[in-house]
Design an enzyme around this catalytic site. Structure first.
Site, PDB file in Angstrom:
ATOM      1  N   LYS A 186       0.758  -1.095   0.580  1.00 16.20           N
ATOM      2  CA  LYS A 186       0.401  -0.103   0.047  1.00 16.20           C
ATOM      3  C   LYS A 186       0.848   1.304  -0.014  1.00 16.20           C
ATOM      4  CE  LYS A 186      -2.023   1.771   3.591  1.00 16.20           C
ATOM      5  NZ  LYS A 186      -1.684   3.138   4.250  1.00 16.20           N
ATOM      6  N   ASN A 187       1.506   1.473   0.804  1.00 17.09           N
ATOM      7  CA  ASN A 187       2.357   2.703   1.386  1.00 17.09           C
ATOM      8  C   ASN A 187       3.225   2.784  -0.304  1.00 17.09           C
ATOM      9  OD1 ASN A 187       0.833   3.329   3.656  1.00 17.09           O
ATOM     10  ND2 ASN A 187       2.639   2.591   4.515  1.00 17.09           N
ATOM     11  N   ARG A 236      -4.664  10.805   4.566  1.00 18.94           N
ATOM     12  CA  ARG A 236      -3.325  11.726   4.187  1.00 18.94           C
ATOM     13  C   ARG A 236      -1.929  11.184   2.534  1.00 18.94           C
ATOM     14  NH1 ARG A 236       0.292  14.266   7.712  1.00 18.94           N
ATOM     15  NH2 ARG A 236       2.503  13.473   7.677  1.00 18.94           N
ATOM     16  N   CYS A 261      -5.911   8.618   9.161  1.00 18.11           N
ATOM     17  CA  CYS A 261      -6.240   7.683  10.557  1.00 18.11           C
ATOM     18  C   CYS A 261      -5.932   8.919  11.175  1.00 18.11           C
ATOM     19  CB  CYS A 261      -4.717   7.129  10.568  1.00 18.11           C
ATOM     20  SG  CYS A 261      -5.539   4.998   9.405  1.00 18.11           S
ATOM     21  N   ARG A 290       0.141  15.225  12.536  1.00 12.10           N
ATOM     22  CA  ARG A 290       0.721  14.517  12.248  1.00 12.10           C
ATOM     23  C   ARG A 290       0.786  15.735  11.044  1.00 12.10           C
ATOM     24  NH1 ARG A 290      -1.743   8.739   9.810  1.00 12.10           N
ATOM     25  NH2 ARG A 290       0.176   8.066   8.300  1.00 12.10           N
ATOM     26  N   ASP A 332       3.366   0.503  11.847  1.00  8.12           N
ATOM     27  CA  ASP A 332       2.824   0.064  11.595  1.00  8.12           C
ATOM     28  C   ASP A 332       2.399  -1.454  12.679  1.00  8.12           C
ATOM     29  OD1 ASP A 332       2.012   2.189  10.163  1.00  8.12           O
ATOM     30  OD2 ASP A 332       2.676   1.565   8.413  1.00  8.12           O
ATOM     31  N   ARG A 350      -9.120  -0.538   4.101  1.00  7.27           N
ATOM     32  CA  ARG A 350      -8.451   1.209   3.677  1.00  7.27           C
ATOM     33  C   ARG A 350      -7.165   0.186   3.402  1.00  7.27           C
ATOM     34  NH1 ARG A 350      -7.357   6.824   6.352  1.00  7.27           N
ATOM     35  NH2 ARG A 350      -5.929   6.801   4.671  1.00  7.27           N
TER      36      ARG A 350
HETATM   37  C1  UD1 Z   1       4.444   7.037   6.186  1.00  4.03           C
HETATM   38  C2  UD1 Z   1       3.577   5.336   6.517  1.00  4.03           C
HETATM   39  C3  UD1 Z   1       2.673   4.893   7.716  1.00  4.03           C
HETATM   40  C4  UD1 Z   1       3.841   5.018   8.529  1.00  4.03           C
HETATM   41  C5  UD1 Z   1       4.896   6.116   8.754  1.00  4.03           C
HETATM   42  C6  UD1 Z   1       6.007   5.707   9.570  1.00  4.03           C
HETATM   43  C7  UD1 Z   1       2.750   5.776   3.622  1.00  4.03           C
HETATM   44  C8  UD1 Z   1       0.353   6.323   3.077  1.00  4.03           C
HETATM   45  N1  UD1 Z   1       2.208   6.269   5.723  1.00  4.03           N
HETATM   46  O1  UD1 Z   1       2.906   7.665   6.907  1.00  4.03           O
HETATM   47  O2  UD1 Z   1       1.494   4.284   7.515  1.00  4.03           O
HETATM   48  O3  UD1 Z   1       3.290   4.563   9.911  1.00  4.03           O
HETATM   49  O4  UD1 Z   1       5.266   6.507   7.631  1.00  4.03           O
HETATM   50  O5  UD1 Z   1       6.583   4.586   9.109  1.00  4.03           O
HETATM   51  O6  UD1 Z   1       3.286   5.613   3.423  1.00  4.03           O
HETATM   52  N2  UD1 Z   1       6.145  14.472  10.885  1.00  4.03           N
HETATM   53  C9  UD1 Z   1       6.425  15.847  10.729  1.00  4.03           C
HETATM   54  N3  UD1 Z   1       5.981  16.327   9.970  1.00  4.03           N
HETATM   55  C10 UD1 Z   1       6.644  16.141   8.930  1.00  4.03           C
HETATM   56  C11 UD1 Z   1       6.010  15.535   8.478  1.00  4.03           C
HETATM   57  C12 UD1 Z   1       6.107  14.495   9.807  1.00  4.03           C
HETATM   58  O7  UD1 Z   1       6.015  16.176  12.421  1.00  4.03           O
HETATM   59  O8  UD1 Z   1       5.801  17.333   8.398  1.00  4.03           O
HETATM   60  C13 UD1 Z   1       5.980  13.507  11.590  1.00  4.03           C
HETATM   61  C14 UD1 Z   1       4.975  13.145  11.878  1.00  4.03           C
HETATM   62  O9  UD1 Z   1       3.746  13.397  12.865  1.00  4.03           O
HETATM   63  C15 UD1 Z   1       5.217  11.361  12.265  1.00  4.03           C
HETATM   64  C16 UD1 Z   1       6.156  11.188  12.415  1.00  4.03           C
HETATM   65  O10 UD1 Z   1       6.905  12.561  11.510  1.00  4.03           O
HETATM   66  O11 UD1 Z   1       4.767  11.789  14.132  1.00  4.03           O
HETATM   67  C17 UD1 Z   1       7.106   9.741  10.946  1.00  4.03           C
HETATM   68  O12 UD1 Z   1       5.943  10.739  10.025  1.00  4.03           O
HETATM   69  P1  UD1 Z   1       6.209  10.671   8.508  1.00  4.03           P
HETATM   70  O13 UD1 Z   1       7.233   9.656   8.221  1.00  4.03           O
HETATM   71  O14 UD1 Z   1       6.101  11.091   7.952  1.00  4.03           O
HETATM   72  O15 UD1 Z   1       4.616   9.311   7.667  1.00  4.03           O
HETATM   73  P2  UD1 Z   1       3.916   9.302   6.911  1.00  4.03           P
HETATM   74  O16 UD1 Z   1       4.561   9.609   5.280  1.00  4.03           O
HETATM   75  O17 UD1 Z   1       3.048  10.139   7.051  1.00  4.03           O
END
Ligand code: UD1
Length: 433
Positions: free
Chosen positions: A36-37, A107, A131, A136, A321, A413
Site C-alpha cells: 500500500k505505502n 493523508r 487515520c 501529523r 505500523d 483501507r
Molecule cells: C508513512 C506511512 C505510515 C507509516 C509512517 C511511518 C504512508 C502512506 N504512510 O506515513 O503508514 O506509519 O510513514 O513509517 O506511506 N512529521 C512531522 N512533520 C512532518 C511530517 C511528519 O512532524 O512534516 C512527524 C509525524 O507527525 C510523525 C512522524 O513525523 O510523528 C513520522 O511521520 P512520517 O514518517 O512522515 O509518516 P507518513 O509519511 O505520514
C-alpha cells in the site's frame, strides 16, 4: 414516513462488522499483496510521467481507489487494466488542485504536492486527513519546498505552494526522517536546477521503490535506502512508457506473521524477508519459531509467549505500523512487556479495546506497559484506525469466544481481501451487516 434524506443517512450509517471466533489454528500458505505505502506513492509519482505507466501488483484496497480519484481530479487518466494492474496516462493537461473531499480522506494525498510543484510549478491542496494516530503535521514537507525556493502559504484550510522563479537544488536536513517529507522533497527536486541533498532522510524500502520509479522516468536520484539522498535536477524527463511491479507489503506480511504467531503454522509467501527483519527477531525473542526462505517466511507458534520490550523506530527499526498488532500478542505473554512508540504521538487508542477483551495494559506517555499473564475473551470492540483494526483481529484470533469488530472500513483501507485470506488459513471469520 421516512423522507429520502433520512434514508440516505440511514444507508450511509449501515455498520459493517467482522465476527471472529477465537482459538482456531491458522495453517497453510498466504500470499502477500503489493505494498500500500509504495503503490500510493508510485501513483502520485506518475504525475511526473510524460506518457503511460503500468503499475503491476497494485492491491485493490480503498486507499488505492481514493488515490485513483485524486489523480483523476488532477486530470490524469487512470484505470484498472486487470485485477491488480493499473494503467495511468498523463495526457499533459494537469490541474493544480485535487478534489477536497478525497484529499481529506487520506493523508497520502499530500504526496501529489512534490510532483505537481516540480512539474507545473504550483499546487493547492486541502489539508489532508487520514487515520487519527497522533498529530501529523506537514511542516517538514513544506520547509523542504521552501528551501528549494517555493513560496508556501497556508490559509483557509489549504496549502498553496508555488515555484515562481523555478526551484533550485539545495541541502536539506530533516529534523526527523519523515517518510512523506523525504518522498515529497525528493519529487520536488527532480526538475529543480542543480543538486539537492536530503540528509537524515527516511530509509524505508518504499523510498527505494520511488527512486527506481523516478529514475525509470529519467530522474537522476541515488542514495535511497540510506540517510542521504542525492537528486541531480534534470531539465526534462523522458517520454518512455514504463512498466513497474510494486514490492510486497511488509506490513501486511508482518500482520499475517503475528496472526500465525497467535496460533498456527503458516507460510507467508511472496514477500521480501529482509523487509521484516525487525519483526522476525522480535518474534524469535517471544519464542515463536520463524524459518526464513528466499521469498517467504514460515511462522510457527509454540503456544507459549515470552514477554519482550518493543521499541518502535523508523526503518530498519520495529515499524510503527506493526506496533498495535504485536501489543495484542504480548497481552497474552508470560510477563510484562514495555512497548515504546517513537514515531507517532498517540498510537495507543486501541488499548481500551484490548482491555475490554481482558488485557492488562497501562499507557504512560509514549509507552504501553503490558502486564501479560492474561487470557483474552471475545467482546464487541471498535477499530479506531487501520492497524488498530488489525490488532483487534489478532486479539480476536487469540481470544476465547466471539469478537465483533466495528470499523471494518478502516481495515479495507489497507488490507486486500483480509477475511478471504484468513478464512483460507482456517480462521473462523465473517462479515456482519
Ligand atoms: C508513512 C506511512 C505510515 C507509516 C509512517 C511511518 C504512508 C502512506 N504512510 O506515513 O503508514 O506509519 O510513514 O513509517 O506511506 N512529521 C512531522 N512533520 C512532518 C511530517 C511528519 O512532524 O512534516 C512527524 C509525524 O507527525 C510523525 C512522524 O513525523 O510523528 C513520522 O511521520 P512520517 O514518517 O512522515 O509518516 P507518513 O509519511 O505520514
Amino acid at each position: 414516513m421516512i423522507d429520502t434524506d433520512t434514508m440516505v443517512q440511514a444507508g450511509a450509517s449501515v455498520v459493517e462488522r467482522l465476527e471472529i471466533v477465537g482459538g482456531r489454528k491458522l495453517r497453510g500458505v498466504v500470499n502477500v499483496s503489493g505494498a500500500k505505502n509504495a503503490v500510493l506513492k508510485l501513483m502520485a509519482a506518475s504525475l511526473l510521467s510524460n506518457s503511460q505507466c503500468i503499475i503491476r501488483n497494485a492491491p485493490k484496497i480503498r486507499d488505492v481507489e481514493t488515490m485513483i480519484g485524486v489523480l483523476r481530479s488532477l486530470g490524469m487518466e487512470i484505470s484498472w487494466a486487470d485485477e491488480n494492474t493499473l494503467r495511468i496516462t498523463n495526457n499533459g493537461d494537469l490541474k493544480d488542485t485535487a478534489s477536497d473531499e478525497l484529499v481529506r480522506q487520506m493523508r497520502a494525498s499530500a504526496q501529489v504536492m512534490g510532483p505537481l510543484l516540480t512539474k507545473i510549478g504550483r499546487v493547492k491542496l486541502f489539508q489532508p486527513g487520514g487515520c487519527v494516530i497522533g498529530q501529523r503535521p506537514l511542516d517538514l514537507h513544506l520547509k523542504g519546498f521552501q528551501a528549494l525556493g517555493a513560496e508556501v502559504i497556508e490559509e483557509h484550510g489549504y496549502i498553496l505552494a508555488q515555484a515562481r522563479g523555478g526551484l533550485k537544488g539545495t541541502e536539506i536536513l530533516l529534523d526527523f526522517p519523515s517518510v512523506g517529507a523525504t518522498e515529497n522533497i525528493m519529487a520536488a527536486a527532480i526538475l529543480a536546477e542543480g543538486v539537492t541533498i536530503i540528509r537524515n532522510a527516511a530509509k524505508e524500502p518504499e523510498i527505494i521503490e520511488e527512486q527506481n520509479f523516478y529514475n525509470r522516468l529519467g530522474a537522476r536520484i541515488r542514495g535511497a535506502g540510506t540517510d542521504t539522498i542525492r537528486i541531480e535536477g534534470v531539465s526534462q524527463l523522458n517520454n518512455r512508457d514504463i512498466d513497474y511491479t510494486v514490492i510486497p507489503d511488509r506490513i501486511e506480511a508482518g500482520t499475517f506473521m503475528i496472526a500465525a504467531a497467535a496460533g498456527g503454522d503458516v507460510e507467508i509467501a511472496a514477500l521480501i524477508p529482509e523487509h521484516v527483519e525487525a519483526l522476525i527477531s522480535k518474534l524469535k525473542e517471544i519464542g515463536i519459531e520463524v524459518e526464513t526462505k528466499e521469498e517467504s517466511v514460515r511462522v510457527r507458534s509454540t503456544g507459549r509467549y515470552r514477554s519482550a520490550d518493543v521499541t518502535v523506530l523508523p526503518y530498519p527499526g520495529f515499524p510503527t505500523d506493526l506496533q498495535p498488532q504485536i501489543t495484542a500478542l504480548l497481552a497474552v505473554a508470560d510477563g510484562t512487556s514495555i512497548i515504546t512508540e517513537n514515531v507517532f504521538g498517540s498510537r495507543f487508542r486501541y488499548v481500551d479495546e484490548l482491555i475490554r477483551m481482558g488485557a492488562a495494559i497501562r499507557v504512560e506517555s509514549r509507552s504501553a506497559i503490558v502486564k501479560g499473564n492474561t487470557k483474552l475473551s471475545g467482546a464487541p470492540v471498535y477499530a479506531p484506525d487501520l492497524r488498530a483494526g488489525a490488532a483487534l483481529v489478532i486479539a480476536g484470533l487469540l481470544a476465547e469466544g466471539k469478537t465483533t469488530i466495528e470499523g471494518v472500513q478502516y481495515l479495507e483501507r489497507g488490507y486486500e481481501r483480509l477475511e478471504e485470506k484468513l478464512v483460507g488459513l482456517g480462521a473462523e471469520i465473517k462479515r456482519l451487516d
